[in-house]
Design a protein around this motif. Sequence first.
Motif: not given
Length: 139
Positions: A78, A80, A82, A85, A99-102, A129
């Motif tokens: 995962i 977190v 960009d 990633k 992927h999650y851009n916190f 999340y």
Amino acid sequence: MKNILVLCTGNSCRSQMAHGYLAHFTDSDKVTVYSAGVETHGVNALAVAIMKEDGVDISKHTSNHVEEYFEIPFDYVITVCDNAKERCPFFPTQAVKLHYNFPDPSKVKGSTMEVIEEFRRVREMIKDYCKDFVATHNL
């Protein structure tokens, strides 16, 4: 046993908080959670304090580089942010990549209270999340 890696830029705030919540919400006999960065910046003291407010202790966590974990067969990776990633190295596994851009709370400018509130806001986003991730993947 499922292996989860949470990956961020410096493994100091967001990935540490997600690591803490994933470990908190899963059974340690069935899931092992790791966190790392594409760089290492040390664990952010405010992240430790904000997590402690919510009953999750990450004070013993260390900031680790992703290369330390190349030999682990991850089931989930995962990212977190960009940056992580984009820079995420290839893992020779069948890991599901999510992927999650916190937002990065350590980048907030303002008064001490404004910074603390941003850390709390991001913490709650990460907590939600992680709860959803655990429920969705039956961990």
